[in-house]
Design a protein around this motif. Structure first.
Motif, short mmCIF file in Angstrom:
data_model
loop_
_atom_site.label_atom_id
_atom_site.label_comp_id
_atom_site.label_asym_id
_atom_site.label_seq_id
_atom_site.Cartn_x
_atom_site.Cartn_y
_atom_site.Cartn_z
N GLU A 12 -7.22 19.22 1.39
CA GLU A 12 -7.11 18.86 -0.03
C GLU A 12 -6.15 17.69 -0.27
N GLY A 13 -5.42 17.28 0.75
CA GLY A 13 -4.45 16.22 0.54
C GLY A 13 -4.33 15.31 1.75
N LEU A 14 -3.70 14.16 1.54
CA LEU A 14 -3.50 13.17 2.59
C LEU A 14 -2.03 12.81 2.64
N LEU A 15 -1.42 12.98 3.80
CA LEU A 15 0.00 12.69 3.99
C LEU A 15 0.17 11.19 4.25
N VAL A 16 0.97 10.53 3.41
CA VAL A 16 1.15 9.08 3.52
C VAL A 16 2.63 8.73 3.47
N ASN A 17 2.94 7.56 4.02
CA ASN A 17 4.30 7.02 4.01
C ASN A 17 4.31 5.68 3.27
N THR A 18 5.33 5.46 2.46
CA THR A 18 5.47 4.21 1.73
C THR A 18 6.70 3.47 2.24
N TRP A 19 6.49 2.17 2.54
CA TRP A 19 7.53 1.34 3.15
C TRP A 19 7.77 0.09 2.30
N MET A 20 8.98 -0.45 2.40
CA MET A 20 9.31 -1.72 1.76
C MET A 20 9.88 -2.65 2.82
N GLY A 21 9.47 -3.92 2.76
CA GLY A 21 9.97 -4.88 3.74
C GLY A 21 9.85 -6.30 3.23
N GLU A 22 10.14 -7.25 4.12
CA GLU A 22 10.11 -8.66 3.79
C GLU A 22 8.78 -9.27 4.22
N LEU A 23 8.20 -10.10 3.35
CA LEU A 23 7.01 -10.86 3.71
C LEU A 23 7.37 -11.91 4.77
N PRO A 24 6.37 -12.39 5.53
CA PRO A 24 6.65 -13.44 6.52
C PRO A 24 7.31 -14.65 5.88
N GLU A 25 8.21 -15.26 6.62
CA GLU A 25 8.94 -16.46 6.19
C GLU A 25 9.75 -16.20 4.92
N LYS A 26 10.20 -14.94 4.75
CA LYS A 26 11.06 -14.58 3.62
C LYS A 26 10.46 -14.98 2.28
N ALA A 27 9.14 -14.81 2.16
CA ALA A 27 8.45 -15.21 0.93
C ALA A 27 8.61 -14.18 -0.18
N GLY A 28 9.29 -13.10 0.08
CA GLY A 28 9.47 -12.05 -0.92
C GLY A 28 9.35 -10.68 -0.27
N LYS A 29 9.29 -9.66 -1.10
CA LYS A 29 9.21 -8.30 -0.59
C LYS A 29 7.81 -7.73 -0.80
N PHE A 30 7.47 -6.74 0.01
CA PHE A 30 6.21 -6.03 -0.14
C PHE A 30 6.48 -4.53 -0.11
N ILE A 31 5.56 -3.78 -0.66
CA ILE A 31 5.57 -2.32 -0.56
C ILE A 31 4.20 -1.90 -0.06
N SER A 32 4.17 -1.20 1.07
CA SER A 32 2.91 -0.78 1.68
C SER A 32 2.90 0.72 1.89
N THR A 33 1.72 1.30 1.70
CA THR A 33 1.51 2.72 1.94
C THR A 33 0.44 2.88 3.01
N VAL A 34 0.75 3.68 4.04
CA VAL A 34 -0.19 3.94 5.13
C VAL A 34 -0.22 5.43 5.40
N THR A 35 -1.28 5.89 6.07
CA THR A 35 -1.36 7.31 6.40
C THR A 35 -0.34 7.64 7.49
N GLU A 36 0.18 8.86 7.43
CA GLU A 36 1.13 9.31 8.45
C GLU A 36 0.45 9.39 9.81
N PHE A 37 -0.79 9.85 9.83
CA PHE A 37 -1.53 9.97 11.08
C PHE A 37 -2.57 8.86 11.16
N GLY A 38 -2.39 7.95 12.10
CA GLY A 38 -3.33 6.85 12.28
C GLY A 38 -2.88 5.53 11.72
N CYS A 39 -1.90 5.53 10.81
CA CYS A 39 -1.39 4.29 10.21
C CYS A 39 -2.51 3.49 9.54
#
Length: 214
Positions: free
Chosen positions: A126-153
């Motif tokens: 009934e649900g999907l386990l996910v992780n949310t991350w924050m980091g820097e874009l290439p060449e310091k172009a700003g920040k991003f926020i990405s969500t991926v599955t815990e299993f399989g990425c």
């Protein structure tokens, strides 16, 4: 009863482990949508992603400033080439591609924002386990926020900020491991004689690639 206790402890231990940055599978296909904060751009695309050969195919449709469009592009990063393909007319435009290939991955220096369950955790499936991350874009172009599955990425969504559009949200869905038709990642026969057009501004990222064609 003892087996149940052991399984419960193992499950609790797995859930308690802190997520780590990860890389998505090297071969993926599926669909994605792109929307912008200023509502100028909305797009739906089928995608094929080959990290081994550094190739991406995008077949898109959407609206930009209230005008509809379709777009079919094959990005060959190792060759530094992007093909704009028109299957209906069997024509092809060949342009330089300046952008570097960036694999679908959470960088090692990204920060974990949290782990959640999409849907429900009340019952199996009934649900999907996910992780949310924050980091820097290439060449310091700003920040991003990405969500991926815990299993399989597997990618779920990515959001980042641009000066032209404000926040840009990309959502992934119907993802499949592998590529059903790898030939789609090679230029069609009618593209083989296309000549490189070097007089146009070279795209440096996905949005500039798209906007150069409008």
């Amino acid at each position: 009863m003892m087996l149940l206790v052991v399984l419960t402890c193992l499950l609790a231990g797995c859930l308690a482990q802190r997520p780590h940055p990860c890389s998505s599978p090297p071969l993926l296909s599926g669909s994605l949508s792109v929307s912008t904060q200023n509502e100028k751009l909305w797009m739906y695309a089928g995608y094929m992603y080959d990290a081994l050969g550094e190739r991406i195919r995008l077949t898109e449709m959407g609206t930009y400033e209230n005008k509809s469009f379709t777009f079919d592009a094959l990005l060959l990063f190792r060759e530094g080439t992007v093909y704009e393909i028109n299957k209906h007319d069997r024509t092809c435009k060949k342009n330089p591609l300046k952008a570097d290939f960036h694999p679908m991955a959470i960088p090692k220096d990204a920060s974990l924002l949290g782990q959640i369950v999409l849907g429900s955790s009340s019952g199996p499936g009934e649900g999907l386990l996910v992780n949310t991350w924050m980091g820097e874009l290439p060449e310091k172009a700003g920040k991003f926020i990405s969500t991926v599955t815990e299993f399989g990425c597997i990618p779920i969504s990515t959001v980042y900020h641009t000066s032209q559009f404000g926040w840009v949200l990309t959502s992934f869905f119907n993802n499949i491991l592998g590529i059903e038709n790898p030939d789609q990642l090679n230029p069609p026969d009618f593209c083989l004689d296309a000549e490189m057009k070097a007089d146009e501004e070279e795209p440096t990222d996905f949005l500039s690639l798209f906007l150069n064609k409008l």
